[in-house]
Design a protein around this motif. Structure first.
Motif, PDB file in Angstrom:
ATOM      1  N   HIS A 179       0.862  -1.180   0.000  1.00 52.33           N
ATOM      2  CA  HIS A 179       0.000   0.000   0.000  1.00 52.33           C
ATOM      3  C   HIS A 179       0.897   1.228   0.000  1.00 52.33           C
ATOM      4  CE1 HIS A 179      -3.832   1.837   0.087  1.00 52.33           C
ATOM      5  NE2 HIS A 179      -4.458   0.897   0.770  1.00 52.33           N
ATOM      6  N   PHE A 180       0.282   2.417  -0.167  1.00 55.44           N
ATOM      7  CA  PHE A 180       1.084   3.644  -0.152  1.00 55.44           C
ATOM      8  C   PHE A 180       0.972   4.374   1.182  1.00 55.44           C
ATOM      9  CE2 PHE A 180      -3.010   4.563  -2.194  1.00 55.44           C
ATOM     10  CZ  PHE A 180      -3.474   5.633  -1.461  1.00 55.44           C
ATOM     11  N   PHE A 181       0.227   3.798   2.143  1.00 54.93           N
ATOM     12  CA  PHE A 181       0.189   4.336   3.499  1.00 54.93           C
ATOM     13  C   PHE A 181      -0.124   3.190   4.451  1.00 54.93           C
ATOM     14  CE2 PHE A 181      -4.212   4.437   2.188  1.00 54.93           C
ATOM     15  CZ  PHE A 181      -4.944   4.196   3.339  1.00 54.93           C
ATOM     16  N   CYS A 182      -0.008   3.461   5.740  1.00 57.60           N
ATOM     17  CA  CYS A 182      -0.218   2.418   6.760  1.00 57.60           C
ATOM     18  C   CYS A 182      -1.714   2.258   7.030  1.00 57.60           C
ATOM     19  CB  CYS A 182       0.524   2.777   8.039  1.00 57.60           C
ATOM     20  SG  CYS A 182       2.315   2.826   7.852  1.00 57.60           S
ATOM     21  N   ASP A 183      -2.315   1.299   6.379  1.00 53.64           N
ATOM     22  CA  ASP A 183      -3.729   1.021   6.568  1.00 53.64           C
ATOM     23  C   ASP A 183      -3.886  -0.149   7.542  1.00 53.64           C
ATOM     24  OD1 ASP A 183      -6.394   1.329   6.325  1.00 53.64           O
ATOM     25  OD2 ASP A 183      -6.558   0.616   4.255  1.00 53.64           O
ATOM     26  N   LEU A 184      -5.046  -0.240   8.166  1.00 56.01           N
ATOM     27  CA  LEU A 184      -5.251  -1.201   9.251  1.00 56.01           C
ATOM     28  C   LEU A 184      -5.173  -2.655   8.783  1.00 56.01           C
ATOM     29  CD1 LEU A 184      -5.942  -1.515  12.252  1.00 56.01           C
ATOM     30  CD2 LEU A 184      -8.349  -1.479  11.619  1.00 56.01           C
ATOM     31  N   THR A 185      -5.941  -3.003   7.767  1.00 57.86           N
ATOM     32  CA  THR A 185      -6.015  -4.407   7.330  1.00 57.86           C
ATOM     33  C   THR A 185      -4.670  -4.971   6.890  1.00 57.86           C
ATOM     34  OG1 THR A 185      -8.326  -4.065   6.675  1.00 57.86           O
ATOM     35  CG2 THR A 185      -7.218  -6.017   5.803  1.00 57.86           C
ATOM     36  N   PRO A 186      -3.892  -4.276   6.033  1.00 59.37           N
ATOM     37  CA  PRO A 186      -2.578  -4.811   5.659  1.00 59.37           C
ATOM     38  C   PRO A 186      -1.644  -4.990   6.851  1.00 59.37           C
ATOM     39  CG  PRO A 186      -3.216  -3.058   4.158  1.00 59.37           C
ATOM     40  CD  PRO A 186      -4.189  -3.039   5.291  1.00 59.37           C
TER      41      PRO A 186
END
Length: 295
Positions: A179-186
């Motif tokens: 991803h290109f930012f820190c997202d919860l699911t990944p």
């Protein structure tokens, strides 16, 4: 590796944000594109805030909430784009676990705040169109401030619980976030500790803190559209619709992309397009809001 088999593993201290892939020939082009988007987004939203503050005619509930939304969109873009720009310029795609959690906290808090603010704005439009005689009494300065403050405070407090539980997870590899930012699911998928409690809290948190404002927004617009259709004159219908059309466009883009990214089943096609749809609500929505509301 199973979640219960992490006892002898070394905990990682940083993640690698894969972003848009390893394409050196596109790095400068993407940097210039997102830099321009960021500058226009911040300038547009700051201009709206300045106009709302400076013009006495704009000291109304609708523009008060719009000013709040513009400030939110400025913070929203600043949470994601500067880090992305630095990565594109330097090629360094690493981010510390702590840095990732900080970004996730502000991102999640601002998303929840936007859900509440959009609901508040739809309620404001509902009162203006469906109950115009009571509008001034209901939407007084004190009530407007309480609605705005409640939106910000409740969202930022709610996400603290999620971040606390995330900080308790163990990350022992792999450390690449697609991803290109820190997202919860990944991030949850990269943990090698038991994530059942985390997933449960995330699910119920999403239900409790995003479903009510979504339902309030949709209910308000059902009443608004019904009231507009009952107006006998065409001119009256056009005038009433023009009051809420800008907000309806923003709501459709925001919730439409959120539903695609976080709620719809993850088919192969949606997985491939996940970053594209994520761009819509993290980058394009803050960019388009000043343009849409100035129509």
């Amino acid at each position: 590796m199973a979640n219960t088999e992490w006892g002898n593993q070394t905990s990682i201290t940083e993640f690698i944000l894969l972003g848009f892939g390893n394409h050196p020939e596109l790095q400068i082009l993407l940097f210039l594109l997102f830099l321009m988007i960021y500058i226009v987004t911040v300038a547009g939203n700051i201009l709206i805030m300045a106009l709302v503050v400076a013009d006495q005619h704009l000291h109304t509930p609708m523009y008060f909430f719009l000013g709040n939304l513009s400030w939110l969109e400025t913070c929203y873009s600043s949470t994601i784009l500067p880090r992305m720009l630095a990565s594109l310029l330097t090629g360094d795609r690493t981010i510390s676990v702590t840095g990732c959690l900080v970004q996730l906290y502000f991102f999640g808090s601002l998303v929840d705040t936007e859900c509440y603010l959009l609901a508040v704005m739809s309620y404001d439009r509902y009162l203006a169109i469906c109950k115009p005689l009571h509008y001034g009494t209901h939407m007084n300065n004190r009530f407007c401030f309480q609605l705005a403050a409640g939106s910000w405070i409740s969202a930022f407090l709610a996400v603290i619980i999620v971040i606390f539980l995330m900080s308790e997870l163990i990350f022992c590899g792999p450390n690449e976030i697609d991803h290109f930012f820190c997202d919860l699911t990944p991030m949850i998928k990269l943990s090698c500790s038991d994530t059942h409690k985390m997933e449960l809290v995330t699910f119920w948190g999403s239900v409790l803190f995003t479903l009510p404002p979504f339902l309030l927004t949709m209910t308000s617009y059902v009443y608004i559209i019904t009231a507009i259709l009952r107006i006998p004159s065409t001119v009256g219908k056009q005038k009433a619709f023009s009051i809420c059309s800008s907000h309806l466009i923003v709501v459709t883009i925001f919730y439409g992309t959120l539903i695609i990214v976080y709620i719809l089943p993850k088919t192969e096609m949606l997985r491939e397009l996940n970053k594209v749809f994520s761009l819509c609500y993290t980058v394009l929505t803050p960019l388009l809001n000043p343009l849409i509301y100035s129509l």
